[in-house]
Design a protein around this motif. Structure first.
Motif, PDB file in Angstrom:
ATOM      1  N   GLY A   4      28.421  -4.644   4.885  1.00 60.39           N
ATOM      2  CA  GLY A   4      28.491  -5.583   5.994  1.00 60.39           C
ATOM      3  C   GLY A   4      27.435  -6.666   5.881  1.00 60.39           C
ATOM      4  O   GLY A   4      27.671  -7.835   6.188  1.00 60.39           O
ATOM      5  N   ALA A   5      26.241  -6.292   5.412  1.00 60.67           N
ATOM      6  CA  ALA A   5      25.159  -7.264   5.241  1.00 60.67           C
ATOM      7  C   ALA A   5      25.514  -8.267   4.146  1.00 60.67           C
ATOM      8  O   ALA A   5      25.250  -9.462   4.269  1.00 60.67           O
ATOM      9  CB  ALA A   5      23.845  -6.546   4.913  1.00 60.67           C
ATOM     10  N   LYS A   6      26.115  -7.774   3.047  1.00 60.85           N
ATOM     11  CA  LYS A   6      26.519  -8.677   1.968  1.00 60.85           C
ATOM     12  C   LYS A   6      27.581  -9.658   2.453  1.00 60.85           C
ATOM     13  O   LYS A   6      27.556 -10.842   2.128  1.00 60.85           O
ATOM     14  CB  LYS A   6      27.060  -7.876   0.784  1.00 60.85           C
ATOM     15  CG  LYS A   6      26.013  -7.190  -0.035  1.00 60.85           C
ATOM     16  CD  LYS A   6      26.660  -6.490  -1.212  1.00 60.85           C
ATOM     17  CE  LYS A   6      25.632  -5.795  -2.066  1.00 60.85           C
ATOM     18  NZ  LYS A   6      26.251  -5.106  -3.210  1.00 60.85           N
ATOM     19  N   LEU A   8      28.084 -10.658   5.534  1.00 62.13           N
ATOM     20  CA  LEU A   8      27.460 -11.610   6.454  1.00 62.13           C
ATOM     21  C   LEU A   8      26.693 -12.681   5.701  1.00 62.13           C
ATOM     22  O   LEU A   8      26.778 -13.869   6.020  1.00 62.13           O
ATOM     23  CB  LEU A   8      26.538 -10.876   7.435  1.00 62.13           C
ATOM     24  CG  LEU A   8      25.854 -11.738   8.480  1.00 62.13           C
ATOM     25  CD1 LEU A   8      26.887 -12.403   9.376  1.00 62.13           C
ATOM     26  CD2 LEU A   8      24.892 -10.902   9.312  1.00 62.13           C
ATOM     27  N   ARG A   9      25.957 -12.273   4.651  1.00 62.53           N
ATOM     28  CA  ARG A   9      25.180 -13.216   3.857  1.00 62.53           C
ATOM     29  C   ARG A   9      26.107 -14.213   3.157  1.00 62.53           C
ATOM     30  O   ARG A   9      25.858 -15.417   3.152  1.00 62.53           O
ATOM     31  CB  ARG A   9      24.337 -12.463   2.835  1.00 62.53           C
ATOM     32  CG  ARG A   9      23.379 -13.384   2.097  1.00 62.53           C
ATOM     33  CD  ARG A   9      22.429 -12.658   1.151  1.00 62.53           C
ATOM     34  NE  ARG A   9      21.799 -11.507   1.777  1.00 62.53           N
ATOM     35  CZ  ARG A   9      21.781 -10.272   1.241  1.00 62.53           C
ATOM     36  NH1 ARG A   9      22.354 -10.036   0.079  1.00 62.53           N
ATOM     37  NH2 ARG A   9      21.204  -9.272   1.866  1.00 62.53           N
ATOM     38  N   SER A  10      27.214 -13.730   2.597  1.00 66.24           N
ATOM     39  CA  SER A  10      28.131 -14.635   1.913  1.00 66.24           C
ATOM     40  C   SER A  10      28.819 -15.578   2.909  1.00 66.24           C
ATOM     41  O   SER A  10      29.074 -16.745   2.611  1.00 66.24           O
ATOM     42  CB  SER A  10      29.174 -13.860   1.119  1.00 66.24           C
ATOM     43  OG  SER A  10      30.007 -13.122   1.988  1.00 66.24           O
ATOM     44  N   LEU A  11      29.083 -15.065   4.105  1.00 70.47           N
ATOM     45  CA  LEU A  11      29.675 -15.916   5.132  1.00 70.47           C
ATOM     46  C   LEU A  11      28.715 -17.017   5.560  1.00 70.47           C
ATOM     47  O   LEU A  11      29.110 -18.176   5.722  1.00 70.47           O
ATOM     48  CB  LEU A  11      30.083 -15.067   6.341  1.00 70.47           C
ATOM     49  CG  LEU A  11      30.880 -15.756   7.437  1.00 70.47           C
ATOM     50  CD1 LEU A  11      32.192 -16.262   6.879  1.00 70.47           C
ATOM     51  CD2 LEU A  11      31.124 -14.814   8.594  1.00 70.47           C
ATOM     52  N   LEU A  12      27.432 -16.687   5.720  1.00 68.55           N
ATOM     53  CA  LEU A  12      26.433 -17.700   6.082  1.00 68.55           C
ATOM     54  C   LEU A  12      26.258 -18.726   4.963  1.00 68.55           C
ATOM     55  O   LEU A  12      26.101 -19.918   5.216  1.00 68.55           O
ATOM     56  CB  LEU A  12      25.100 -17.032   6.413  1.00 68.55           C
ATOM     57  CG  LEU A  12      25.065 -16.250   7.729  1.00 68.55           C
ATOM     58  CD1 LEU A  12      23.749 -15.488   7.867  1.00 68.55           C
ATOM     59  CD2 LEU A  12      25.271 -17.164   8.911  1.00 68.55           C
ATOM     60  N   THR A  13      26.293 -18.258   3.718  1.00 66.60           N
ATOM     61  CA  THR A  13      26.183 -19.181   2.587  1.00 66.60           C
ATOM     62  C   THR A  13      27.365 -20.137   2.558  1.00 66.60           C
ATOM     63  O   THR A  13      27.203 -21.341   2.351  1.00 66.60           O
ATOM     64  CB  THR A  13      26.124 -18.389   1.263  1.00 66.60           C
ATOM     65  OG1 THR A  13      25.049 -17.466   1.328  1.00 66.60           O
ATOM     66  CG2 THR A  13      25.936 -19.309   0.085  1.00 66.60           C
TER      67      THR A  13
END
Length: 89
Positions: A4-6, A8-13
């Motif tokens: 889930g963290a990965k 979220l990080r890719s979505l923010l990027t």
């Protein structure tokens, strides 16, 4: 949790990249052609307003008139056929 963290990080990027792309694109500058069109449509040359646009206006006008005439003739023909009694065999 780690996956889930990965995500979220890719979505923010992706969000940051898309914002940068949208905000930094150069705006195309278009020439204001309204005064030219106003002169064209206001000059007194004997043409109706709907034909002052040039060849495309003439073509569209003639096509519209041809379709209208054909449609009217076809409607009258169909009314005539519908009004005739059918022959008995």
């Amino acid at each position: 949790m780690l996956q889930g963290a990965k995500m979220l990080r890719s979505l923010l990027t992706l969000r940051q990249t898309s914002q940068r792309t949208i905000n930094t694109t150069s705006c195309r500058q278009f020439k204001n052609r309204v005064p030219e069109k106003q002169k064209l449509f206001q000059e007194e040359d004997g043409l109706p307003v709907h034909l002052k646009g040039g060849v495309t206006d003439h073509l569209l006008y003639r096509t519209t008139m041809a379709v209208t005439v054909f449609g009217t003739i076809y409607a009258v023909y169909e009314l005539f056929v519908a009004g005739m009694p059918k022959k008995q065999k």
